[in-house]
Design a protein around this motif. Sequence first.
Motif, mmCIF file in Angstrom:
data_model
loop_
_atom_site.group_PDB
_atom_site.id
_atom_site.type_symbol
_atom_site.label_atom_id
_atom_site.label_comp_id
_atom_site.label_asym_id
_atom_site.label_seq_id
_atom_site.Cartn_x
_atom_site.Cartn_y
_atom_site.Cartn_z
ATOM 1 N N PHE A 51 0.850 -1.184 0.000
ATOM 2 C CA PHE A 51 0.000 0.000 0.000
ATOM 3 C C PHE A 51 0.886 1.234 0.000
ATOM 4 N N GLY A 52 0.484 2.228 -0.772
ATOM 5 C CA GLY A 52 1.246 3.465 -0.823
ATOM 6 C C GLY A 52 0.558 4.466 -1.714
ATOM 7 N N TRP A 53 1.351 5.252 -2.411
ATOM 8 C CA TRP A 53 0.851 6.319 -3.270
ATOM 9 C C TRP A 53 1.410 6.147 -4.674
ATOM 10 N N LEU A 54 0.550 6.268 -5.664
ATOM 11 C CA LEU A 54 0.946 6.244 -7.065
ATOM 12 C C LEU A 54 0.930 7.695 -7.541
ATOM 13 N N ILE A 55 2.113 8.295 -7.592
ATOM 14 C CA ILE A 55 2.243 9.730 -7.826
ATOM 15 C C ILE A 55 2.673 10.004 -9.273
ATOM 16 N N PRO A 56 1.915 10.844 -9.984
ATOM 17 C CA PRO A 56 2.302 11.202 -11.354
ATOM 18 C C PRO A 56 3.699 11.829 -11.386
ATOM 19 N N PHE A 57 4.406 11.594 -12.488
ATOM 20 C CA PHE A 57 5.767 12.099 -12.634
ATOM 21 C C PHE A 57 5.891 13.582 -12.287
ATOM 22 N N ASP A 58 4.923 14.381 -12.712
ATOM 23 C CA ASP A 58 5.049 15.831 -12.516
ATOM 24 C C ASP A 58 4.864 16.273 -11.063
ATOM 25 N N LYS A 59 4.419 15.375 -10.190
ATOM 26 C CA LYS A 59 4.255 15.690 -8.768
ATOM 27 C C LYS A 59 5.221 14.893 -7.882
ATOM 28 N N ALA A 60 5.983 13.985 -8.495
ATOM 29 C CA ALA A 60 6.810 13.043 -7.739
ATOM 30 C C ALA A 60 7.906 13.723 -6.921
ATOM 31 N N GLU A 61 8.545 14.724 -7.471
ATOM 32 C CA GLU A 61 9.623 15.393 -6.739
ATOM 33 C C GLU A 61 9.082 16.093 -5.485
ATOM 34 N N GLU A 62 7.967 16.786 -5.633
ATOM 35 C CA GLU A 62 7.331 17.455 -4.493
ATOM 36 C C GLU A 62 6.908 16.440 -3.432
ATOM 37 N N PHE A 63 6.284 15.351 -3.887
ATOM 38 C CA PHE A 63 5.822 14.328 -2.949
ATOM 39 C C PHE A 63 6.988 13.643 -2.246
ATOM 40 N N GLU A 64 8.053 13.369 -2.978
ATOM 41 C CA GLU A 64 9.193 12.638 -2.423
ATOM 42 C C GLU A 64 9.784 13.345 -1.197
ATOM 43 N N ILE A 65 9.816 14.652 -1.208
ATOM 44 C CA ILE A 65 10.329 15.408 -0.060
ATOM 45 C C ILE A 65 9.466 15.136 1.167
ATOM 46 N N LEU A 66 8.151 15.225 0.999
ATOM 47 C CA LEU A 66 7.220 14.976 2.108
ATOM 48 C C LEU A 66 7.296 13.517 2.560
ATOM 49 N N PHE A 67 7.387 12.617 1.601
ATOM 50 C CA PHE A 67 7.477 11.179 1.877
ATOM 51 C C PHE A 67 8.710 10.867 2.728
ATOM 52 N N ASN A 68 9.856 11.393 2.333
ATOM 53 C CA ASN A 68 11.089 11.117 3.073
ATOM 54 C C ASN A 68 11.093 11.752 4.465
ATOM 55 N N GLU A 69 10.359 12.839 4.619
ATOM 56 C CA GLU A 69 10.225 13.484 5.935
ATOM 57 C C GLU A 69 9.094 12.877 6.756
ATOM 58 N N GLU A 70 8.401 11.887 6.169
ATOM 59 C CA GLU A 70 7.218 11.266 6.790
ATOM 60 C C GLU A 70 6.208 12.338 7.196
ATOM 61 N N ASN A 71 5.935 13.221 6.241
ATOM 62 C CA ASN A 71 5.059 14.363 6.471
ATOM 63 C C ASN A 71 4.015 14.464 5.354
ATOM 64 N N VAL A 72 3.440 13.323 4.949
ATOM 65 C CA VAL A 72 2.458 13.298 3.868
ATOM 66 C C VAL A 72 1.087 13.630 4.449
ATOM 67 N N SER A 73 0.473 14.682 3.929
ATOM 68 C CA SER A 73 -0.843 15.105 4.425
ATOM 69 C C SER A 73 -1.966 14.367 3.693
ATOM 70 N N ASP A 74 -3.176 14.535 4.198
ATOM 71 C CA ASP A 74 -4.359 13.933 3.583
ATOM 72 C C ASP A 74 -4.607 14.460 2.170
ATOM 73 N N ASP A 75 -3.980 15.563 1.820
ATOM 74 C CA ASP A 75 -4.150 16.125 0.477
ATOM 75 C C ASP A 75 -3.710 15.142 -0.609
#
Length: 97
Positions: A51-75
């Motif tokens: 289980f996880g997130w399937l993130i489009p290429f154009d949003k992956a860099e932004e998401f990766e920062i939050l993911f690595n900081e374990e700071n992924v919001s409900d957004d």
Amino acid sequence: MRGLRTKEDKKFLKYFEKVQECAKLKESVFFLDFGECNDTTFKDMIIDELFGWLIPFDKAEEFEILFNEENVSDDWDRYCCWVIPDIKDNELNIVLD
């Protein structure tokens, strides 16, 4: 490896590479939150439902920062995804749902 926050067994990494290949076909990157711990050995891999997130290429860099900081919001919930491995006729099929 992109999409992981932890060190994993080489056999799991082979499976995870295949997961990422499937994600790439959807122009996305899969980021792993957790596995179901139903580890199954198949050929030279350890496979599991993930289980996880399937993130489009154009949003992956932004998401990766939050993911690595374990700071992924409900957004990001709209990108939640299950990875379901299915073995038929000694072939692995991976479904991203």
